[in-house]
Scaffold this active site. Structure first.
Site, PDB file in Angstrom:
ATOM      1  N   SER A 100       0.742  -1.264  -0.095  1.00  0.00           N
ATOM      2  CA  SER A 100       0.079   0.014  -0.118  1.00  0.00           C
ATOM      3  C   SER A 100       0.839   1.121  -0.045  1.00  0.00           C
ATOM      4  O   SER A 100       1.715   1.436  -0.877  1.00  0.00           O
ATOM      5  CB  SER A 100      -1.009   0.144   1.218  1.00  0.00           C
ATOM      6  OG  SER A 100      -2.010   1.088   1.041  1.00  0.00           O
ATOM      7  N   ASP A 183      -8.879  -5.183  -4.677  1.00  0.00           N
ATOM      8  CA  ASP A 183      -8.379  -3.909  -4.618  1.00  0.00           C
ATOM      9  C   ASP A 183      -9.502  -3.120  -5.544  1.00  0.00           C
ATOM     10  O   ASP A 183     -10.147  -3.623  -6.091  1.00  0.00           O
ATOM     11  CB  ASP A 183      -7.052  -3.721  -5.222  1.00  0.00           C
ATOM     12  CG  ASP A 183      -5.933  -3.837  -4.294  1.00  0.00           C
ATOM     13  OD1 ASP A 183      -6.283  -3.320  -3.084  1.00  0.00           O
ATOM     14  OD2 ASP A 183      -4.841  -4.291  -4.629  1.00  0.00           O
ATOM     15  N   HIS A 215      -7.413  -6.029  -0.293  1.00  0.00           N
ATOM     16  CA  HIS A 215      -6.198  -5.082   0.010  1.00  0.00           C
ATOM     17  C   HIS A 215      -5.398  -5.384   1.266  1.00  0.00           C
ATOM     18  O   HIS A 215      -4.252  -5.120   1.422  1.00  0.00           O
ATOM     19  CB  HIS A 215      -6.579  -3.916   0.102  1.00  0.00           C
ATOM     20  CG  HIS A 215      -5.471  -2.506   0.258  1.00  0.00           C
ATOM     21  ND1 HIS A 215      -4.950  -2.207  -0.790  1.00  0.00           N
ATOM     22  CD2 HIS A 215      -5.064  -2.005   1.421  1.00  0.00           C
ATOM     23  CE1 HIS A 215      -4.151  -1.086  -0.709  1.00  0.00           C
ATOM     24  NE2 HIS A 215      -4.196  -1.128   0.692  1.00  0.00           N
TER      25      HIS A 215
END
Length: 240
Positions: A100, A183, A215
């Protein structure tokens, strides 16, 4: 899906809120589960390795890292530097792995002209997982309430905009850009476009689309030996 510039503020908020896209749990629960998975994984690592905790690399309170060495650290072994996510605020032979916002930071390491600093880091590989590589959309969502980035700062710190065709490390460094099936479309677009930009700039890069993960568990599952991303990272290191 259209360009992010054509989205409303509400649409951008949704696209850049990863917890809203998990099919497993509601937004608050998936974040709590992720934090618990990280705590449990960290505890396992501390009991099975020789751990050096809170080693300072700067003068700030947040400028510390944990070093995990093999239980028997004799001989040589590769180094994997993991940079966690959290939108730069939460969770506080060399290889890079970032998730991320951590993938953004790892990508910035690759984009840095280290000759300006008089060093040549021997980065053999980088694994960038569900990252953000163009920060300009972040200016228009809740994340920037705390970051307070200007457009100039966002552009200067966007890996997508920092690539050149003459990166000395490009030939020696293998890059894997990974993204999760769940995602958001914006996160997936950023991964796809950054992968293509790296390839166009002469980097050795591949794109891995990981099925059945969101995610958060896209990185949590690295503790599983059979997980495809775990295997890919181990294979990358073993080829060096």
């Amino acid at each position: 899906m259209g360009r992010w510039q054509d989205m409303s503020g509400e649409e951008l908020e949704e696209q850049y809120s990863p917890s809203r896209w998990s099919p497993r749990l509601d937004p608050d629960a998936v974040i709590e589960a992720h934090e618990e998975a990280l705590r449990a994984g960290t505890q396992r690592a501390r009991t099975t390795t020789h751990a050096l905790l809170h080693v300072p690399y700067g003068h700030g309170d947040g400028e510390k890292l944990d070093v995990y060495l093999p239980a028997d650290p004799s001989g040589t072994f590769p180094v994997l530097v993991y940079i966690h996510g959290g939108y730069w605020q939460c969770l506080s032979g060399v290889y890079l792995c970032g998730h991320s916002a951590g993938a953004h930071l790892a990508a910035m390491v690759l984009s840095t002209d280290w000759a300006e600093y008089g060093v040549t880091p021997d980065i053999k590989g980088a694994v960038l997982v569900s990252g953000v590589y163009d920060l300009e959309p972040i200016l228009h969502v809740y994340v920037n309430d705390a970051l307070n980035m200007s457009r100039e700062v966002a552009q200067r710190n966007s890996p997508m905009l920092c690539l050149t065709g003459a990166v000395p490390a490009a030939a020696a460094c293998e890059v894997l850009v990974a993204m999760a099936q769940y995602d958001s479309p914006e996160f997936r677009r950023q991964s796809q476009e950054y992968c293509q930009a790296l390839r166009s700039a002469g980097w050795t890069v591949s794109l891995l689309d990981l099925a059945g993960v969101d995610h958060f568990d896209v990185i949590e599952k690295l503790s599983q030996d059979s997980y495809i991303l775990t295997q890919v990272i181990l294979n990358m290191i073993s080829r060096a």
